[in-house]
Write a protein that holds these residues in place. Structure first.
Motif, short mmCIF file in Angstrom:
data_model
loop_
_atom_site.label_atom_id
_atom_site.label_comp_id
_atom_site.label_asym_id
_atom_site.label_seq_id
_atom_site.Cartn_x
_atom_site.Cartn_y
_atom_site.Cartn_z
N THR A 250 0.83 -1.21 0.00
CA THR A 250 0.00 0.00 0.00
C THR A 250 0.87 1.26 0.00
O THR A 250 0.65 2.17 -0.79
CB THR A 250 -0.93 0.00 1.24
OG1 THR A 250 -1.60 -1.25 1.29
CG2 THR A 250 -1.95 1.11 1.18
N GLU B 198 2.79 1.46 -3.34
CA GLU B 198 1.94 1.26 -4.53
C GLU B 198 2.54 0.21 -5.47
O GLU B 198 2.85 0.47 -6.62
CB GLU B 198 1.69 2.59 -5.24
CG GLU B 198 1.07 3.62 -4.29
CD GLU B 198 0.59 4.89 -5.00
OE1 GLU B 198 1.08 5.16 -6.10
OE2 GLU B 198 -0.27 5.57 -4.43
N GLU C 151 -6.31 -10.06 -4.36
CA GLU C 151 -7.01 -9.86 -5.63
C GLU C 151 -7.06 -11.13 -6.49
O GLU C 151 -7.97 -11.32 -7.28
CB GLU C 151 -6.32 -8.76 -6.46
CG GLU C 151 -6.66 -7.36 -6.02
CD GLU C 151 -5.90 -6.91 -4.79
OE1 GLU C 151 -4.97 -7.62 -4.35
OE2 GLU C 151 -6.24 -5.83 -4.25
N GLY D 260 -7.53 -2.08 -14.02
CA GLY D 260 -7.68 -1.55 -12.66
C GLY D 260 -6.78 -0.35 -12.45
O GLY D 260 -7.18 0.65 -11.84
N ASN D 261 -5.57 -0.44 -12.97
CA ASN D 261 -4.60 0.64 -12.80
C ASN D 261 -5.07 1.91 -13.50
O ASN D 261 -4.94 3.02 -12.95
CB ASN D 261 -3.24 0.17 -13.34
CG ASN D 261 -2.14 1.16 -13.02
OD1 ASN D 261 -1.53 1.75 -13.91
ND2 ASN D 261 -1.89 1.38 -11.74
N GLN E 158 -8.01 2.77 -13.85
CA GLN E 158 -9.09 3.36 -13.04
C GLN E 158 -8.60 3.82 -11.65
O GLN E 158 -9.40 4.18 -10.80
CB GLN E 158 -10.20 2.33 -12.86
CG GLN E 158 -11.04 2.19 -14.14
CD GLN E 158 -11.87 0.92 -14.14
OE1 GLN E 158 -12.18 0.39 -13.08
NE2 GLN E 158 -12.19 0.44 -15.33
N LYS F 276 -6.44 2.03 -9.40
CA LYS F 276 -5.98 1.04 -8.41
C LYS F 276 -4.45 0.95 -8.49
O LYS F 276 -3.89 0.91 -9.59
CB LYS F 276 -6.63 -0.32 -8.72
CG LYS F 276 -6.35 -1.37 -7.68
CD LYS F 276 -7.21 -2.61 -7.92
CE LYS F 276 -6.74 -3.79 -7.09
NZ LYS F 276 -6.73 -3.57 -5.65
N VAL F 277 -3.80 0.94 -7.33
CA VAL F 277 -2.33 1.02 -7.36
C VAL F 277 -1.59 -0.16 -6.70
O VAL F 277 -0.38 -0.29 -6.85
CB VAL F 277 -1.83 2.33 -6.72
CG1 VAL F 277 -2.12 3.52 -7.62
CG2 VAL F 277 -2.44 2.54 -5.34
N SER F 278 -2.30 -0.98 -5.94
CA SER F 278 -1.56 -2.11 -5.36
C SER F 278 -2.40 -3.39 -5.42
O SER F 278 -3.63 -3.35 -5.37
CB SER F 278 -1.13 -1.81 -3.93
OG SER F 278 -2.24 -1.81 -3.07
N TRP F 279 -1.67 -4.49 -5.55
CA TRP F 279 -2.31 -5.82 -5.65
C TRP F 279 -1.53 -6.81 -4.82
O TRP F 279 -0.29 -6.68 -4.72
CB TRP F 279 -2.26 -6.35 -7.09
CG TRP F 279 -3.29 -5.85 -8.02
CD1 TRP F 279 -4.44 -6.48 -8.42
CD2 TRP F 279 -3.27 -4.60 -8.74
NE1 TRP F 279 -5.13 -5.71 -9.31
CE2 TRP F 279 -4.43 -4.55 -9.53
CE3 TRP F 279 -2.39 -3.51 -8.77
CZ2 TRP F 279 -4.73 -3.47 -10.35
CZ3 TRP F 279 -2.68 -2.44 -9.58
CH2 TRP F 279 -3.85 -2.42 -10.37
N THR G 296 -13.08 -8.61 -4.31
CA THR G 296 -11.89 -7.76 -4.61
C THR G 296 -12.33 -6.39 -5.10
O THR G 296 -13.37 -6.22 -5.68
CB THR G 296 -10.98 -8.39 -5.69
OG1 THR G 296 -11.75 -8.63 -6.86
CG2 THR G 296 -10.35 -9.66 -5.20
#
Ligand code: F6P
Length: 318
Positions: A158, A161, A187, A208-209, A211, A213-216, A318
């Motif tokens: 987190t 990222e 995820e 996702g990125n 949109q 989203k930065v971490s998985w 997720t």
């Protein structure tokens, strides 16, 4: 009436608590317990010592097995099993309790077919892959150890990222991976029981990125793929910063959870009851929190770990 029994084990958290339960239950009814060291090899090599009420004190909270263990190639042969039976007779062992996972219980099943001494199995493996029983000793601890590590990894994922690919144990079985992925809010999870397409996963990550989203966190069971390989591929395809962590054997050791200790106590005392009654070729288990038995033959068949239901839930959340 049985006067002396033997115990041999595989290793995982909670096995010592089970040894203690067997020894103390046996002690209360005057049965002597012999500890067989290093698994089936110890039986063949006569590596056997008496366990007493006192010698199992202070082990309830210890991971591993005080009896040590090994994978025995000799026991898989006819000659090895004859030597093991001879050793049981020489030591006047009138019953055998085998604590372990699929490999140990398979050995116990084949041995029970050839020997006239009662044999009872106790399921203990981090993979929870013993068929027909809800829980194996060690699985709860392993999932919690992995989850604890995952929560720490999430902090960095987190903060920086990043994408993390975390490899958990499970050569043939995705139990730990599935449960950890759900409990850890991951995820994606890659399992030996399930096909997966890396291109599709990377497409999902890229979308996702875009949109925001930065971490998985992606869990991979060791039997499906290696975390460094998956991390490298994700980085190559998505261009996003990716790291890998291989948790390895930390998952099999450690202080057993209360759930595993309680399970170990119940299984151990129940296994002793069965041996006393002259039962053989059976494995103790739990179904809907009730103690029950299943034949060793059934216990070693493949187990349904509800892959699709758990996987759908992970993806839904997720
Ligand atoms: O069966 C238990 C287990 O811990 C699996 O999850 C894992 O794949 C395997 O044993 C590892 O075996 P070893 O410790 O012999 O490498």
């Amino acid at each position: 009436m049985i006067k002396r029994i033997g115990i041999l084990t595989r290793d995982c958290a909670g096995v010592n608590a089970c040894i203690r339960a067997i020894v103390r239950s046996a002690d209360s009814c005057g049965i002597e317990v012999m500890g067989i060291f290093k698994g089936y090899d110890g039986l063949i090599n006569n590596d056997i010592k008496t366990l007493t009420h006192r010698s199992v004190s202070g082990i309830i909270n210890q991971g591993g097995t005080i009896l040590k263990t090994s994978r025995s190639k000799r026991f898989m042969t006819e000659e090895g099993q004859i030597a093991a039976l001879r050793s049981m007779k020489n030591n006047q062992i009138g019953g055998l309790i085998v604590i372990g996972g699929n490999g140990s219980l398979t050995g116990a099943y084949h041995f029970s077919q050839k020997c006239d001494i009662p044999i009872i199995g106790v399921p203990a493996t981090i993979d929870n892959d013993v068929n027909g029983v809800d829980a194996t000793i060690g699985a709860d601890t392993a999932v919690n150890v992995a989850l604890d590590a995952l929560d720490k990894i999430r902090d960095t994922a987190t903060s920086l990222e990043r994408i993390f690919v975390v490899e958990v144990m499970g050569r043939d079985c995705g139990y730990i991976a599935l449960r950890v992925a759900l409990a850890g809010g991951c995820e994606e999870v890659l399992l030996p029981e399930r096909e997966f397409n890396i291109e599709e996963m990377c497409e999902e990550i890229t979308e996702g990125n875009v949109q925001g989203k930065v971490s998985w966190i992606i869990i991979v069971a060791e039997g499906k793929a290696k975390a460094p390989y998956i991390a490298k591929k994700i980085n190559e395809i998505t261009g996003l910063e990716t790291r890998e962590v291989v948790l390895g054997h930390i998952q099999r050791g450690g202080r057993p959870t209360a759930i595993d200790r309680i399970l170990a106590a119940r299984y151990g005392a129940f296994a002793l009851e069965l041996i006393k009654e002259g039962e053989s070729g059976k494995c103790v288990g739990l179904r809907n929190n009730e103690l029950m038995t299943i034949t060793l033959e059934e216990a070693i068949k493949p187990k349904d770990i509800e892959v699709e239901a758990y996987y759908r839930l992970i993806k839904l959340l997720t």
